[in-house]
Write a protein that holds these residues in place. Structure first.
Motif, short mmCIF file in Angstrom:
data_model
loop_
_atom_site.label_atom_id
_atom_site.label_comp_id
_atom_site.label_asym_id
_atom_site.label_seq_id
_atom_site.Cartn_x
_atom_site.Cartn_y
_atom_site.Cartn_z
N GLU A 143 58.40 26.13 31.57
CA GLU A 143 57.37 25.91 32.58
C GLU A 143 57.44 26.98 33.67
N THR A 144 58.64 27.39 34.02
CA THR A 144 58.82 28.44 35.03
C THR A 144 58.19 29.75 34.55
N ILE A 145 58.44 30.09 33.31
CA ILE A 145 57.90 31.33 32.75
C ILE A 145 56.37 31.26 32.70
N ARG A 146 55.82 30.13 32.25
CA ARG A 146 54.36 29.98 32.20
C ARG A 146 53.75 30.11 33.59
N LYS A 147 54.34 29.44 34.57
CA LYS A 147 53.81 29.47 35.93
C LYS A 147 53.88 30.89 36.51
N ALA A 148 55.00 31.58 36.27
CA ALA A 148 55.14 32.95 36.77
C ALA A 148 54.08 33.86 36.17
N LEU A 149 53.78 33.70 34.88
CA LEU A 149 52.75 34.52 34.24
C LEU A 149 51.37 34.18 34.80
N GLU A 150 51.12 32.91 35.08
CA GLU A 150 49.85 32.51 35.69
C GLU A 150 49.70 33.16 37.07
N ILE A 151 50.78 33.21 37.82
CA ILE A 151 50.74 33.82 39.16
C ILE A 151 50.44 35.31 39.06
N VAL A 152 51.02 35.99 38.08
CA VAL A 152 50.76 37.42 37.90
C VAL A 152 49.28 37.64 37.55
N ALA A 153 48.74 36.82 36.66
CA ALA A 153 47.33 36.95 36.28
C ALA A 153 46.42 36.66 37.48
N PHE A 154 46.75 35.64 38.28
CA PHE A 154 45.97 35.30 39.47
C PHE A 154 46.01 36.44 40.47
N ARG A 155 47.19 37.02 40.66
CA ARG A 155 47.34 38.15 41.59
C ARG A 155 46.43 39.30 41.19
N ASP A 156 46.36 39.58 39.89
CA ASP A 156 45.50 40.65 39.39
C ASP A 156 44.04 40.35 39.71
N ASP A 157 43.61 39.10 39.50
CA ASP A 157 42.24 38.72 39.82
C ASP A 157 41.94 38.90 41.31
N VAL A 158 42.87 38.51 42.16
CA VAL A 158 42.69 38.63 43.60
C VAL A 158 42.57 40.10 44.01
N LEU A 159 43.47 40.94 43.50
CA LEU A 159 43.43 42.35 43.85
C LEU A 159 42.15 43.02 43.38
N LYS A 160 41.67 42.66 42.19
CA LYS A 160 40.40 43.21 41.71
C LYS A 160 39.25 42.75 42.59
N GLY A 161 39.31 41.51 43.05
CA GLY A 161 38.29 41.01 43.97
C GLY A 161 38.29 41.76 45.28
N PHE A 162 39.47 42.04 45.81
CA PHE A 162 39.58 42.82 47.04
C PHE A 162 38.98 44.21 46.84
N ASP A 163 39.30 44.83 45.70
CA ASP A 163 38.76 46.16 45.42
C ASP A 163 37.23 46.13 45.35
N ARG A 164 36.67 45.11 44.69
CA ARG A 164 35.21 44.99 44.61
C ARG A 164 34.60 44.79 46.00
N ALA A 165 35.23 43.94 46.80
CA ALA A 165 34.71 43.68 48.14
C ALA A 165 34.82 44.93 49.02
N ALA A 166 35.92 45.63 48.92
CA ALA A 166 36.11 46.84 49.74
C ALA A 166 35.11 47.91 49.35
N GLY A 167 34.79 48.00 48.09
CA GLY A 167 33.83 49.00 47.63
C GLY A 167 32.42 48.74 48.13
#
Length: 64
Positions: A30-54
């Motif tokens: 469960e720890t490994i699954r949750k950590a991978l979910e957090i990494v994927a979520f972080r990527d989505d957030v950063l891409k959103g920031f990049d789109r908003a900044a652009g």
């Protein structure tokens, strides 16, 4: 819950224990699954920031 697949991985025990402590999760899988979910979520957030900044008027030109 989505379909799960079995994987064999090598993980440093101290890192896994630290992640379990930070996430407050007892199970290793469960720890490994949750950590991978957090990494994927972080990527989505950063891409959103990049789109908003652009789309900002002053993006890339501090004098505007």
């Amino acid at each position: 819950m989505p379909k799960l697949v079995r994987k064999n991985v090598f993980i440093e025990p101290r890192t896994l224990k630290r992640a379990r402590t930070i996430l407050g999760i007892r199970g290793e899988s469960e720890t490994i699954r949750k950590a991978l979910e957090i990494v994927a979520f972080r990527d989505d957030v950063l891409k959103g920031f990049d789109r908003a900044a652009g789309k900002a008027r002053s993006y890339g030109d501090p004098l505007r």
